[in-house]
Structures are given as structure tokens and as C-alpha cells.
Design a protein around this motif. Structure first.
Motif, mmCIF file in Angstrom:
data_model
loop_
_atom_site.group_PDB
_atom_site.id
_atom_site.type_symbol
_atom_site.label_atom_id
_atom_site.label_comp_id
_atom_site.label_asym_id
_atom_site.label_seq_id
_atom_site.Cartn_x
_atom_site.Cartn_y
_atom_site.Cartn_z
ATOM 1 N N ILE A 1 0.787 -1.165 0.069
ATOM 2 C CA ILE A 1 -0.045 0.240 -0.093
ATOM 3 C C ILE A 1 0.984 1.186 -0.079
ATOM 4 O O ILE A 1 1.871 1.182 0.761
ATOM 5 C CB ILE A 1 -0.871 0.004 1.056
ATOM 6 N N GLY A 2 0.739 2.146 -0.847
ATOM 7 C CA GLY A 2 1.154 3.473 -0.912
ATOM 8 C C GLY A 2 0.492 4.537 -1.127
ATOM 9 O O GLY A 2 -0.366 4.595 -2.050
ATOM 10 N N VAL A 3 0.737 5.618 -0.357
ATOM 11 C CA VAL A 3 -0.123 6.935 -0.734
ATOM 12 C C VAL A 3 0.863 8.188 -0.454
ATOM 13 O O VAL A 3 1.671 8.116 0.293
ATOM 14 C CB VAL A 3 -1.277 7.335 0.159
ATOM 15 N N PHE A 4 1.022 8.868 -1.408
ATOM 16 C CA PHE A 4 1.894 10.093 -1.544
ATOM 17 C C PHE A 4 1.034 11.317 -1.791
ATOM 18 O O PHE A 4 0.134 11.290 -2.603
ATOM 19 C CB PHE A 4 2.883 9.746 -2.642
ATOM 20 N N ASN A 5 1.673 12.450 -1.134
ATOM 21 C CA ASN A 5 0.919 13.631 -1.275
ATOM 22 C C ASN A 5 1.833 14.818 -1.185
ATOM 23 O O ASN A 5 2.697 14.770 -0.250
ATOM 24 C CB ASN A 5 -0.131 13.710 -0.195
ATOM 25 N N ALA A 6 1.685 15.717 -1.766
ATOM 26 C CA ALA A 6 2.839 17.006 -1.786
ATOM 27 C C ALA A 6 1.713 18.100 -2.356
ATOM 28 O O ALA A 6 0.901 18.154 -3.098
ATOM 29 C CB ALA A 6 3.864 17.121 -2.825
ATOM 30 N N ILE A 7 2.154 19.270 -1.698
ATOM 31 C CA ILE A 7 1.397 20.471 -1.875
ATOM 32 C C ILE A 7 2.395 21.454 -2.318
ATOM 33 O O ILE A 7 3.370 21.600 -1.579
ATOM 34 C CB ILE A 7 0.588 21.052 -0.761
ATOM 35 N N THR A 8 2.154 22.342 -3.242
ATOM 36 C CA THR A 8 3.126 23.480 -3.817
ATOM 37 C C THR A 8 2.213 24.919 -3.649
ATOM 38 O O THR A 8 0.928 24.897 -3.859
ATOM 39 C CB THR A 8 3.725 23.143 -5.281
ATOM 40 N N GLU A 9 3.164 25.771 -3.516
ATOM 41 C CA GLU A 9 2.436 27.108 -3.189
ATOM 42 C C GLU A 9 2.129 27.817 -4.484
ATOM 43 O O GLU A 9 2.777 27.495 -5.750
ATOM 44 C CB GLU A 9 3.335 28.031 -2.536
ATOM 45 N N LYS A 10 1.171 28.867 -4.382
ATOM 46 C CA LYS A 10 0.785 29.755 -5.595
ATOM 47 C C LYS A 10 1.848 30.468 -5.801
ATOM 48 O O LYS A 10 2.710 31.010 -5.022
ATOM 49 C CB LYS A 10 -0.322 30.709 -4.969
ATOM 50 N N THR A 11 2.177 30.569 -7.062
ATOM 51 C CA THR A 11 3.288 31.258 -7.816
ATOM 52 C C THR A 11 2.996 32.277 -8.917
ATOM 53 O O THR A 11 2.071 32.004 -9.647
ATOM 54 C CB THR A 11 4.414 30.288 -8.391
ATOM 55 N N LYS A 12 3.561 33.623 -8.775
ATOM 56 C CA LYS A 12 3.351 34.487 -9.699
ATOM 57 C C LYS A 12 4.323 35.031 -10.517
ATOM 58 O O LYS A 12 5.601 34.940 -10.140
ATOM 59 C CB LYS A 12 2.701 35.671 -9.028
ATOM 60 N N THR A 13 4.072 35.733 -11.541
ATOM 61 C CA THR A 13 5.344 36.094 -12.441
ATOM 62 C C THR A 13 5.014 37.639 -12.424
ATOM 63 O O THR A 13 3.693 37.958 -12.418
ATOM 64 C CB THR A 13 5.303 35.256 -13.791
ATOM 65 N N THR A 14 5.957 38.536 -12.857
ATOM 66 C CA THR A 14 5.685 39.852 -13.023
ATOM 67 C C THR A 14 5.737 40.165 -14.517
ATOM 68 O O THR A 14 6.666 39.865 -15.147
ATOM 69 C CB THR A 14 7.093 40.559 -12.318
ATOM 70 N N ILE A 15 4.886 41.358 -14.872
ATOM 71 C CA ILE A 15 4.813 41.554 -16.006
ATOM 72 C C ILE A 15 5.100 43.114 -16.138
ATOM 73 O O ILE A 15 4.584 43.867 -15.186
ATOM 74 C CB ILE A 15 3.217 41.419 -16.871
ATOM 75 N N LEU A 16 5.982 43.539 -17.092
ATOM 76 C CA LEU A 16 6.315 45.077 -16.831
ATOM 77 C C LEU A 16 5.646 45.815 -18.165
ATOM 78 O O LEU A 16 5.888 45.210 -19.399
ATOM 79 C CB LEU A 16 7.894 45.210 -17.127
ATOM 80 N N ASP A 17 4.872 47.045 -18.089
ATOM 81 C CA ASP A 17 4.570 47.742 -19.313
ATOM 82 C C ASP A 17 5.942 48.701 -19.698
ATOM 83 O O ASP A 17 6.298 49.323 -18.906
ATOM 84 C CB ASP A 17 3.399 48.581 -18.719
ATOM 85 N N THR A 18 6.359 48.360 -20.780
ATOM 86 C CA THR A 18 7.465 49.023 -21.228
ATOM 87 C C THR A 18 7.160 50.790 -21.441
ATOM 88 O O THR A 18 8.226 51.327 -21.672
ATOM 89 C CB THR A 18 8.060 48.555 -22.552
#
Length: 793
Positions: free
Chosen positions: A345-362
Motif C-alpha cells: 500500500i502506498g499513498v503520496f501527497n505533496a502541496i506546492t504554493e501559489k506562484t506569480k510572475t511579473t509583467i512590465l509595461d514598457t
């Protein structure tokens, strides 16, 4: 099970032995002796002579299993290179294999080298040895005028066993002589048939054994400093890993506050192909105890915390800056084990966090942020039933759930692996279904695999059918480079298991693969392959390889456009290698291969040379230098898109890779290691580009399309530089101090005609990224804490 397996009747004693390698405790004197070892590699069924006999004794108490061994040998001939844990090096070793369920399929191996270093692994016939698993146990070695001897104490926390009044365990003792690569076993092993676990002896006499509280804590702290162009930043982390025995056979592993800052660097290369570039797992939590979760090849652990998958919609005046190259892990846990009846029997669980990118108005010079990876949960459930001591059936499900409107994924697989009772023939198969929940849409795909073959004796053969439709996609938590195939593969091999007058071993193998698309059912190619791998009596190894793809081969992936294909003809590749005996102070690996296409109007030719000398200066200091030169002349492939049409080009490519791996070990518990790699890759396209004919898969030169007319230059000058200098000190069992210095550089431009030295000079003109990290990890067995508290009171 081996016929009439040897038995060892172990005694329970209310005492313990001091683990110092001296064998001076009186407890060893009157115990029964396991001896009479028999060679199974390279010879077969050859009894050990008196001058290399092995004598093993065991007893147990309420804390663990104790073992002593006297290993007779000429002291001058014993090889004992000092290495760190799980690194075999050029060293003799003794191995004890324990199978508490006595099921011939789930072994725990504990290995002691003549240098005093330890190694351990979980082992099974379907997955091989997993050296990512690490237990905490004691051992000591002493060299004498008769050879060498050792003592071991294996605590019960390192084993999984049921709570039965009377138990019979499977057990095997093995001894390896590095100088001649010969191995002996206490209970004879037949290398021509079956997994070695079916040849275990039996350990009798275990009674009234109480499984302990298996709760181990690994608290750690890490200090990190980064320096780039006089800009520095520091970080300090506290965390803990936990191992807890939920039941006698089921264990929970969790990383509560993950820290993977000391994982080694990836060997990045320039990727011109249509498929993603992937790397091996470097994070210890994802390498250890994952044997159940790898069933069916549905789990690729680098997906957890990989680069974010989301794309952003940019306005005409916007650009994306500071896009993260990874997603941080919040926590991860895995529960796994196998019951006495063979149910895993095997159970695996992982949680990753919310990730954002940055957008530049030139224009306005303002920025905004957009989510490219939401809070995500990764989950795996596995149920694996073993039976008949050599067969299994498996159910596995993987699930990726992303918050919000991002895609979700679910994959389910049913597997079987059946072997005859005599371990002579094997039938295995897989059926898998993938499901994607997309924005207002869904996608379901299927894959099947069936393989049957002869798995014993000198001659072996198999036939395999592998199918996946064009909707099959497991890449949210698994890894598949391509789908849409319907392939039939035949294999045949001949192998010797006893030395001849010239060879210690050799294997000759042939393979033929007939390939089609699944949708539509279209022929795509035929691959023929022959391999020779041989080791002579001086332990020098060599091999030859021949690949031939006769006739037209239809590549539906290189154009990067659905329903278009690119034709090549009569690909031929020939290569070979020589690897001299690593037991020598100086050894050399040399590999060469060359390939071409026998095709009208094409004069491409490629060759590759790899030279890797290694020097063992003494038993403490070892170094390997690796040089790789790869030249590809008049190669053809995809270059870019123009007005949504694939543009091809003819190109010359040159790759030079220099790397060094060096180790200086003060003893088995502390040492220095160096990893260095410089990768340089240039791609220079001809001035005129090619169009791909949609109807016949051929490319034709376009006199009106110079490469300067493309949106960006297809030429590439790509270079990376990585240095890892690492010091490790195991100051107590399971407890480590690790200091890592890392140096990194990266460069990617279109100056493909620039020389190697000038590229290196430009690379060094960039700002180095320097990283220094110090990590302290301490091992705590809660049982030891309890004993200390009660003793103190």
C-alpha cells in the motif's frame, strides 16, 4: 524458494555486543556459524577455498539483530578505497540481505565495505535496488593478519516485520572480492534463472519479537548566503523530516518544512529537439522509499516543484520579467509498506504554493503580477499484490488538482507481472487511462503494453506491443515524451554465466522495432539494433553497437505541427567503447561513435568522442576527468516558425563538455567532493533556410528566405559553468554537517562563429553567482529519548 534452503537457528540473548570490529565479546564464542559460501559470479557453484572462507554468527535481543563475520583473505590483496555512504568504489564488501516476510520479493540489504563505509538498499525483482533508502544502523571493521572482520547491529526500526509469536525470515549473506569481481553466497544462487531473492536461506528461532515504536525525527537547520555582482542575500531555515511506523509494516515519511537548497546542479544541455529536457531527481526525499510509487512509470518526481505551467496574455507594450523557474514546496508526505500477505500500500501527497510572475509595461514602466501556478495538490495511491514469490498485480492512480481554472489531471493504471513457478517465462502488461480537465473541455487517452518472453538460460527472447493514442497525456505528474504510437518490438540475446578461456562474461543482444502511429494508423519507421558487451579475464570491458533504420523514416514530431512529418532515410550509427579495469591506479574509458544518413542529396555526418581517465592516487583521493567532443556536420532539423509555418535549416553543431569529479575522504565519515562541469554548444545554420513540403515530408531550399529574415537568429552559442564543492561530516549515526560552496555561470546568444576561448572569456566577464550553505541535521530515535528519560529517573 531454493530447494532445501540453508537454515540458521538464531538465539535471543539478554546482552549486547560492543560494535567495534574486535569480536572480543564472549557472546560470540558459542553461537552457531554460517559458512560454506559458494561462488555465483563469475563462476557458478564453486565452493570458497579455505583461504577465502567466511564465518558469520548472529544473535538478537530486544533492541535489534547483531552480526559478526570473519572474512579470510590475503591482507595484501584486500581492496579498501575510502568512500562515503552508498559509494562502492574499488572495495571489497560483505552484504546481509533480510526479508522478514520471507516472500522472496521485498529485501532489505545492509552492506559493509572493507574500508568501514556503509551502504543499504531496498530491493525487489521489479524495481531493482533502491540505494536512495537510508537506515541508521551500526557497524565496525577491523583488519587482521587473516583478512578482515566486522560487527553489525541492525535495530528493529530499520526493518518492517509482523507481530507474530514465531517468525521465519528469509536471509542471505554475500561476499564480494573486488580485485576479481567475484561474489559468493551462503545459500547457493543460480544466476541463470530468477531473482536472487528466491535463493535466500532461512532464519529460524525468532520468537515473541515486539516491533518497537518506529518514530524517528530529523530536525535540521540551514544557513544560506548568495552573492551576485556585490548584491548579497542571506536566508536561514529550520525544518524537520519525520519517519513514523503507523503499523508494524506501514511507514509515514514526511518533510514538514522542506529544504532542498543543497541538491546538486543539473547537467543542462542545449535542447533543439521537439521534446522537453528533463533531469534526474536530486532531492533526497523524492529519491528515498519511492519504489511503490514508480510502478507503471506514472510518477516523475521532478514535476513536483517544477517550473510553473501557466502562460500569460501580454499586451503589445508588455513583457514578462522575473518569471520563476520553480515552484516552492509547502510540504510532502508518503505512506508505504507491505503486509505479511504480500499486499503493498502506498499513498503520496505533496502541496506546492501559489506562484506569480511579473509583467512590465514598457511605456508606463509599471508592473503587475499574474498567477502562473496556483496552489496545487499532487497525490498518488498504489495497491500492489504480490503472490507466488515472483508475481504481482498493481493498481495505481495519480492525481493533480490545481486551484481555480488551471488544468487538473488524473491517471489510472492496472498492471500485472506474471512469472512461471520455475522462473523461466514472464508475461507482463499494463493498461492506463489519462484524463485532463481543461478550461471548458476534457481529454481522455489510453495506453497499453503487453510483453512475453523467456527469462532464463543463455538464450533469452521477448516480444512486446506498446500502444498509446494521441490523447494520452501523463505529464502533470508523470513523464512521457510522446504519445500516438503503435509499436511492436522483438528482442533476442545470448549471455554466458561462467568464464571462458578469453572472457569473464559477455552478452550479445539484438532488437527490432516496427513503429506506426496510432491515429491515423500510419507506418513511421523500422529500427534494427545489435549490441555486444564483454569483459575479458583482465577485467577490461569493451562493447560495440550498431543501429540501422532502413528505408524511409517518418518523423511526425520534428515539424512541431499536427499532421506534418519530416522524412529521413537509412540512418546508420556505429560505435564502441573500451573501459579498462577500474582496480588499477589509472584507468581509462574511451567511447566513440559515428553516424550518417544514406540519402540522396544529403551529406550529413556526425561523430562523437568521449575520453574519461580516472586516477586513484591512494585509498583516500580519487579523481575522474571527462572530455566529450560531439561534431555534427550538415545536420537538418526544425529552426523556427514563420507565419505559423515550420522552417527547417541545415546546420553544423559542435559540443564540447569538460567535467571533473574528485573525492578526498579523510575516513568513512567525513570527506570533500568536487563536481565541475563546463558545457559549450554552438549551432551555425546555412544562410538559406528550407521549407517543409506538407504532402511528402521533404524539405527544399528557399532561395528567398535567408536566416536573417526570421524573427530571431536560429544560430546559438550556449554555455554553462557549474562548480560544487561539498564537505560532509557524519558526526553521529544519521547526523550530518554539510557545507556546500556553489558557483554558476550561464550564457546564451547567437554568436555561433565565436571560438571556444573567446566564449569562455565572455562567460567569465559575467557576474558569477556564488552560494554558500551550511546544513546541520540531527537524528533522533524517540526510543532512545524514552530510554534516557526512564534511566535518568
Amino acid at each position: 524458494m531454493a530447494q532445501n534452503p540453508k537454515q540458521y537457528n538464531i538465539q535471543k540473548l539478554n546482552t549486547k555486543a560492543k560494535i567495534d570490529g574486535q569480536l572480543s565479546d564472549g557472546v560470540w564464542k558459542n553461537l552457531p556459524t554460517a559458512t560454506g559460501f559458494v561462488q555465483f559470479e563469475p563462476g557458478f557453484n564453486i565452493p570458497a577455498t579455505e583461504d577465502r572462507k567466511t564465518e558469520v554468527k548472529l544473535f538478537y535481543n530486544d533492541k535489534g539483530l547483531y552480526l559478526s563475520a570473519i572474512l579470510y583473505d590475503d591482507p595484501e590483496l584486500i581492496m579498501k578505497q575510502i568512500t562515503q555512504r552508498d559509494d562502492f568504489g574499488q572495495t571489497d564488501f560483505f552484504r546481509v540481505v533480510i526479508n522478514p516476510n520471507n516472500d522472496a520479493q521485498n529485501d532489505t540489504e545492509f552492506i559493509v565495505f572493507s574500508s568501514g563505509t556503509q551502504a543499504d538498499a531496498l530491493s525487489s525483482p521489479s524495481l531493482g535496488r533502491d540505494f536512495g533508502w537510508d537506515a541508521v544502523w551500526k557497524s565496525a571493521v577491523k583488519h587482521t593478519d587473516k583478512g578482515w572482520q566486522l560487527e553489525m547491529m541492525i535495530p528493529y526500526r530499520s526493518l518492517r516485520f509482523p507481530k507474530n509469536k514465531i517468525q521465519t525470515w528469509g536471509i542471505q549473506f554475500r561476499r564480494f572480492f573486488r580485485r576479481e569481481r567475484s561474489e559468493y553466497a551462503w545459500n547457493p544462487i543460480n544466476p541463470t534463472k530468477g531473482y536472487s531473492g528466491i535463493y535466500h536461506g532461512e532464519l529460524h528461532g525468532i520468537k515473541d519479537l515486539e516491533p518497537p515504536l518506529r518514530l524517528n525525527l530529523f530536525p535540521f537547520t540551514t544557513a544560506i548566503g548568495n552573492l551576485v555582482d556585490n548584491d548579497s542575500e542571506t536566508d536561514f531555515k529550520l525544518g524537520m523530516d519525520v519517519k513514523y511506523g503507523i503499523t508494524d509494516n506501514i511507514t509515514l515519511d514526511a518533510t514538514l518544512i522542506p529544504d532542498f537548497s543543497q541538491a546538486r546542479f543539473d547537467n543542462v544541455v542545449l535542447n533543439l529537439g521537439p521534446f522537453e529536457q528533463t533531469f534526474a531527481e536530486q532531492r533526497q526525499f523524492f529519491k528515498e522509499g519511492v519504489e511503490l510509487f514508480t510502478k507503471g512509470d506514472l510518477f516523475f518526481s521532478r514535476r513536483v516543484g517544477n517550473a510553473p505551467i501557466g502562460q500569460v496574455d501580454l499586451q503589445e507594450n508588455e513583457i514578462e520579467i522575473d518569471r520563476p523557474d520553480k515552484v516552492d514546496l509547502i510540504n510532502a508526505a508518503k505512506v508505504s509498506g507491505r503486509l505479511k500477505n504480500g499486499l503493498g500500500i502506498g499513498v503520496f501527497n505533496a502541496i506546492t504554493e501559489k506562484t506569480k510572475t511579473t509583467i512590465l509595461d514598457t511605456i508606463t514602466d509599471t508592473t503587475r503580477q499574474e498567477t502562473v501556478e496556483p496552489l496545487t495538490n499532487y497525490n498518488i495511491v498504489v495497491v500492489d499484490k504480490q503472490f507466488n514469490r515472483n508475481s504481482s498485480v498493481t493498481f495505481i492512480n495519480t492525481n493533480t488538482t490545481r486551484q481555480g481554472d488551471f488544468r487538473d489531471a488524473n491517471v489510472t493504471g492496472a498492471l500485472f507481472d506474471l512469472r512461471t513457478k520455475a522462473n523461466t517465462y514472464r508475461l507482463s502488461g499494463e493498461a492506463k487511462m489519462s484524463y485532463l480537465n481543461l478550461d471548458n473541455d476534457s481529454q481522455t487517452g489510453f495506453r497499453t503494453n503487453l510483453r512475453i518472453g523467456k527469462i532464463f538460460g543463455n538464450y533469452r527472447y521477448s516480444l512486446e506491443h506498446d500502444y498509446a493514442d494521441d490523447q494520452y497525456d501523463i505529464n502533470d505528474l508523470g513523464l512521457i515524451f510522446r504519445n500516438n504510437f503503435n509499436n511492436l518490438t522483438g528482442r533476442f540475446s545470448y549471455e554466458i554465466f561462467e568464464p571462458t578461456e578469453k572472457f569473464q562474461s559477455y552478452r550479445l543482444s539484438f532488437r527490432a522495432e516496427y513503429r506506426r502511429l496510432a491515429q491515423p494508423s500510419t507506418y513511421t519507421g523500422l529500427r534494427l539494433n545489435a549490441d555486444l558487451f564483454a569483459t575479458d579475464l583482465n577485467l577490461d570491458t569493451f562493447g560495440l553497437n550498431l543501429d540501422f533504420n532502413p528505408g524511409k523514416q517518418f518523423d511526425f514530431f520534428e515539424p512541431r505541427v499536427d499532421e506534418q512529418f519530416f522524412i529521413t532515410e537509412n540512418f546508420v550509427n556505429f560505435g564502441g567503447f573500451i573501459s579498462s579495469n577500474y582496480n588499477r591506479t589509472f584507468a581509462l574509458d574511451l567511447r566513440m561513435n559515428a553516424n550518417t544518413f544514406i540519402e540522396s542529396g544529403r551529406d550529413s555526418f556526425s561523430y562523437r568522442i568521449n575520453i574519461s581517465p580516472r586516477v586513484r592516487f591512494n585509498d583516500y583521493f580519487f579523481m575522474v576527468y571527462d572530455f566529450n567532443f560531439d561534431k555534427r556536420l550538415n545536420d537538418r532539423g526544425f529552426a523556427s516558425f514563420l507565419d505559423d509555418e515550420p522552417i527547417f535549416g541545415e546546420r553544423d553543431r559542435e559540443i564540447i563538455v569538460n567535467s571533473i569529479r574528485a573525492n578526498y575522504n579523510f575516513n568513512s565519515y567525513n570527506g570533500l567532493s568536487l563536481q565541475f562541469r563546463h558545457y559549450w554548444d554552438t549551432v551555425l545554420y546555412d544562410e538559406l533556410m528550407y521549407n517543409l513540403n506538407n504532402n511528402n515530408g521533404r524539405i527544399s531550399i528557399n532561395e528567398n528566405l535567408p536566416k536573417t529574415a526570421l524573427n530571431s537568429s536560429p544560430d546559438v552559442n550556449f554555455s554553462t559553468w557549474n562548480v560544487d564543492l561539498n564537505y560532509v561530516w557524519q558526526f553521529a549515526p544519521g547526523s550530518f554537517l554539510t557545507v556546500l560552496y556553489r558557483q554558476q555561470l550561464f550564457q546564451n546568444n547567437d554568436r555561433a562563429t565565436q571560438s571556444y576561448t573567446n566564449t569562455l572569456s565572455d562567460l567569465f566577464n559575467q557576474d558569477f553567482q556564488h552560494t554558500l550553505s551550511v546544513r546541520l541535521q540531527y537524528f533522533i530515535d524517540v526510543n532512545d529519548v524514552k530510554d534516557a528519560v526512564f534511566k535518568g529517573s
